[in-house]
Design a protein around this motif. Sequence first.
Motif, PDB file in Angstrom:
ATOM      1  N   LEU A 116       0.830  -1.199   0.000  1.00  0.00           N
ATOM      2  CA  LEU A 116       0.000   0.000   0.000  1.00  0.00           C
ATOM      3  C   LEU A 116       0.866   1.251   0.000  1.00  0.00           C
ATOM      4  O   LEU A 116       1.983   1.248   0.520  1.00  0.00           O
ATOM      5  CB  LEU A 116      -0.914   0.019   1.226  1.00  0.00           C
ATOM      6  CG  LEU A 116      -2.169  -0.867   1.192  1.00  0.00           C
ATOM      7  CD1 LEU A 116      -2.773  -0.973   2.572  1.00  0.00           C
ATOM      8  CD2 LEU A 116      -3.182  -0.315   0.197  1.00  0.00           C
ATOM      9  N   LYS A 117       0.308   2.328  -0.538  1.00  0.00           N
ATOM     10  CA  LYS A 117       0.938   3.634  -0.481  1.00  0.00           C
ATOM     11  C   LYS A 117       0.200   4.474   0.557  1.00  0.00           C
ATOM     12  O   LYS A 117      -1.027   4.523   0.577  1.00  0.00           O
ATOM     13  CB  LYS A 117       0.883   4.315  -1.846  1.00  0.00           C
ATOM     14  CG  LYS A 117       1.691   3.582  -2.924  1.00  0.00           C
ATOM     15  CD  LYS A 117       1.577   4.283  -4.270  1.00  0.00           C
ATOM     16  CE  LYS A 117       2.361   3.518  -5.350  1.00  0.00           C
ATOM     17  NZ  LYS A 117       2.239   4.168  -6.663  1.00  0.00           N
ATOM     18  N   GLY A 118       0.969   5.136   1.432  1.00  0.00           N
ATOM     19  CA  GLY A 118       0.368   5.886   2.522  1.00  0.00           C
ATOM     20  C   GLY A 118       0.438   7.381   2.304  1.00  0.00           C
ATOM     21  O   GLY A 118       0.892   7.851   1.252  1.00  0.00           O
ATOM     22  N   PRO A 119       0.058   8.169   3.294  1.00  0.00           N
ATOM     23  CA  PRO A 119      -0.410   7.667   4.583  1.00  0.00           C
ATOM     24  C   PRO A 119      -1.864   7.163   4.525  1.00  0.00           C
ATOM     25  O   PRO A 119      -2.664   7.661   3.740  1.00  0.00           O
ATOM     26  CB  PRO A 119      -0.290   8.874   5.502  1.00  0.00           C
ATOM     27  CG  PRO A 119      -0.475  10.044   4.576  1.00  0.00           C
ATOM     28  CD  PRO A 119       0.144   9.650   3.275  1.00  0.00           C
ATOM     29  N   ILE A 120      -2.171   6.177   5.381  1.00  0.00           N
ATOM     30  CA  ILE A 120      -3.522   5.638   5.520  1.00  0.00           C
ATOM     31  C   ILE A 120      -3.860   5.628   7.008  1.00  0.00           C
ATOM     32  O   ILE A 120      -3.047   5.225   7.842  1.00  0.00           O
ATOM     33  CB  ILE A 120      -3.622   4.211   4.930  1.00  0.00           C
ATOM     34  CG1 ILE A 120      -3.504   4.264   3.408  1.00  0.00           C
ATOM     35  CG2 ILE A 120      -4.923   3.533   5.341  1.00  0.00           C
ATOM     36  CD1 ILE A 120      -3.541   2.912   2.737  1.00  0.00           C
ATOM     37  N   TYR A 121      -5.082   6.080   7.337  1.00  0.00           N
ATOM     38  CA  TYR A 121      -5.516   6.154   8.729  1.00  0.00           C
ATOM     39  C   TYR A 121      -6.696   5.208   8.939  1.00  0.00           C
ATOM     40  O   TYR A 121      -7.598   5.127   8.079  1.00  0.00           O
ATOM     41  CB  TYR A 121      -5.925   7.586   9.093  1.00  0.00           C
ATOM     42  CG  TYR A 121      -4.799   8.577   8.923  1.00  0.00           C
ATOM     43  CD1 TYR A 121      -3.933   8.872   9.976  1.00  0.00           C
ATOM     44  CD2 TYR A 121      -4.579   9.212   7.702  1.00  0.00           C
ATOM     45  CE1 TYR A 121      -2.889   9.773   9.812  1.00  0.00           C
ATOM     46  CE2 TYR A 121      -3.539  10.104   7.528  1.00  0.00           C
ATOM     47  CZ  TYR A 121      -2.700  10.379   8.588  1.00  0.00           C
ATOM     48  OH  TYR A 121      -1.669  11.260   8.425  1.00  0.00           O
ATOM     49  N   VAL A 122      -6.696   4.501  10.062  1.00  0.00           N
ATOM     50  CA  VAL A 122      -7.772   3.553  10.357  1.00  0.00           C
ATOM     51  C   VAL A 122      -8.226   3.726  11.797  1.00  0.00           C
ATOM     52  O   VAL A 122      -7.485   4.234  12.648  1.00  0.00           O
ATOM     53  CB  VAL A 122      -7.328   2.092  10.132  1.00  0.00           C
ATOM     54  CG1 VAL A 122      -6.957   1.843   8.691  1.00  0.00           C
ATOM     55  CG2 VAL A 122      -6.197   1.707  11.071  1.00  0.00           C
ATOM     56  N   PHE A 123      -9.458   3.298  12.054  1.00  0.00           N
ATOM     57  CA  PHE A 123      -9.916   3.123  13.435  1.00  0.00           C
ATOM     58  C   PHE A 123     -10.583   1.753  13.551  1.00  0.00           C
ATOM     59  O   PHE A 123     -11.167   1.256  12.586  1.00  0.00           O
ATOM     60  CB  PHE A 123     -10.858   4.239  13.894  1.00  0.00           C
ATOM     61  CG  PHE A 123     -12.120   4.395  13.092  1.00  0.00           C
ATOM     62  CD1 PHE A 123     -13.201   3.526  13.260  1.00  0.00           C
ATOM     63  CD2 PHE A 123     -12.254   5.450  12.196  1.00  0.00           C
ATOM     64  CE1 PHE A 123     -14.364   3.693  12.532  1.00  0.00           C
ATOM     65  CE2 PHE A 123     -13.423   5.621  11.466  1.00  0.00           C
ATOM     66  CZ  PHE A 123     -14.478   4.737  11.630  1.00  0.00           C
TER      67      PHE A 123
END
Length: 802
Positions: free
Chosen positions: A680-687
């Motif tokens: 994957l290419k970021g940034p990626i934010y999760v909850f």
Amino acid sequence: MLISLKWLRSLVSCDASPDEIAHRLTMAGLEVEAIEPFRFGLERVVVGSIQSIKQHPAVEHLQVCKVQGSGGSLDVVCGAPNVVEGQIVPLALDGACLADGAEISSAEIHGVFSQGMLCSEKELGLGEDASNIMVLDSNLSPGTPLAEALELEDDVLDIGITPNRADCLSLVGIAREVAALFGLPWSLPPINLKETGPAVETLTSVTIEDPDLCPRYAARVVQNVTIKTSPLWLRQRLEAQGIRAINNIVDVTNYVMLELGQPLHAFDYHRLDGNRIVVRRARPNETFVTLDGQKHQLQRNMLLICDASHCVALAGIMGGLDSVITPDTNTVLIESAHFQPTGTRRTAKTLGMSTESSYRFERRVDPEGVLTALDRAAQLMVELGDGELAAGYIDVYPVPFRQESIQLHGSRTNRFLGTDFTREEICKYLESIQLKVRTAKEDLLVVDPPSFRADLSREVDLMEEVARLAGYDRIPSASPMARLASAKPAQDQVIRQQTKELLAAHGFCEIISYSFISPQAVELLRLEEDDRRRRLLPLRNPLSEEQAVMRSSLVPGMLETAVRNQRQNNFNLRLVEISKVFFSRGDEELPEERFNLCGLLSGTRRPAGWNEPAQSVDFFDIKGALEALFQDLGVADIRWANTDLAPYLKPAAAARVLLADTCLGDLGEVHPRVLEDFDLKGPIYVFDIDFDLLMEKTVSLKKFKPLPRFPSVNRDLAIVVSGSVAAQDLLDYLEQHRPQYAESITIFDQYQGKQIEKDNTSLAFRLTYRSGERSLTDLEVNEIHTAFSQKVIAAFQAEIRS
């Protein structure tokens, strides 16, 4: 299931056309899929009349006959010694196929062109004489199809029998239905036995070692039989129903199976070791060679028919080579048994076998019809094989069959069907298919189903029988009347739907991912060894290695969805999923199931415009989405901590969500190493939130709060603290020591840079003061605020930012 109409009419005198019979059966639930003519393989064979005979010019023993058939005279070369002028004989025309498979075609024979063939009985499959041509009745008309002239024509019904109607897998079963539908009498074939041999107990014995798989086994012995070709009438009936004739003894077992629905087997008595039968399960590593020459490796749960030393048949499926009927057989042991349907089906499926016998046993054979079929087979073997029947029979039946009575209410039947049948009409319909009906009360009937109708066990089953026998056309058509009302959704469903709508309002799109994930997913998330998300629940029959366990987290599915989107150059994602996760409790207990809420943000905050450059989402976008959700759900006491963070998140941009002192979940930026593992290419934010725990604290009923009557007064508190002090800790302190009249406390600024010493942070809070009873003065607010500020400064060794 193929049914010969000619054979059927020998049991029930029904003059209706094949189409009418097929229609009635179909409307009664026995769908007739096709009606096929049967000509006993005599297509293109006609009655011929020999008009003249002359010697073949080249071969002395051949003659050239002028034969009148259909459409004129034909020249046929013939070598039969009994051919004479004026005879009526069978003429096989060009394209006819004989019993041995040979196809007739016009050809030149020693210089003379022959336009067909005069046939013997054996060549037509009508007898054993092969040396002479078959001479027919002189009253037959030339050109008539031979099958019609010899009354061998038949019509065959191809009926689709549903699995619950095993009673109709026989001529007798269909005859019973036809008789009931047309209101006609019918009869079973008569059975008359002459027992001239010794007592059967002196010849053989039967032992059942597993009565669960074989509830009943019966046997008779026929001595001094002659193995020969079956008579024409029997071969015609077998072949009309798709069974190849073999010899008189084997043909009898097939004939009775088609007639009564009870599969039988004939053993060569003298080839049975000990001349006895033992019914048992297969032993470890046991093998068996069936009649078709195939060798099978047997399993422990397979039922076998054995003699004193070895296996001689697969119970209910196929016999073996060691005890097959041969031309030298002179004594036959007849088997008639009832095998448990599930066991037969399991064995047949495991071995990849399907026979006429197993097809019937898998659907349940009548346990009370065992002796009738045994006696019928013994009678025919004595008649067709010139044998002597041993006196008596062996019948091992440890637990006799018992059928429970069924109570049927006439008024309830009419209410269920929408009809107005009288009690007498209901009795007539049920008795027409051999159900015993007794009157108990005015509206109550007690029905005793016969043993061959295992599908009748409830009152509604009898109602269905009444409907189909009376005719579905007698049931009036009416639109159903019902009050349409939807059930009130459960509270957890309401909250889940509300959450989806709230997040959709913030731009999130709901996804649904597979419940199955790869076991490597927990490794890619770098979870600790004692993390409960490592309690994976493996699937017994996974679709693939990538879907071998039930998911314990929604994060892998969310990241896989991001992978597929990025491959399509879609980097602007706002995804959410509310689904179950599963945690194993061991092999003995069901897994723990909980609803989780998972979301993902990546790409830009808004599409780039001419007047606004693109801005990438950050930690506060995903945190803000959760804060808005918690507020809309009425969840209070939410705190944010930077301790015990999820290992798949970047520590500098992550937080743990706390509900009071309970961990509700995690949010933050996905760690670069995890992004690399997922490509994957970021940034990626999760909850990732425990939604079941969140629902427990959700306020479903919001109370009205009146608008304030008096104005508020705002005061700011800007202090400089050590960089090691978390804003959440300071905010918690302010809330716990909230000053008098303080209505709300919010943080509105954080600053590091010029005018602030290195390793220090400036935090600014806004306090709103209000009284519900009067307007506050600036003086009293200033006093309260100054005292509170000094208390905070002392507690955190802070200083007021100028």
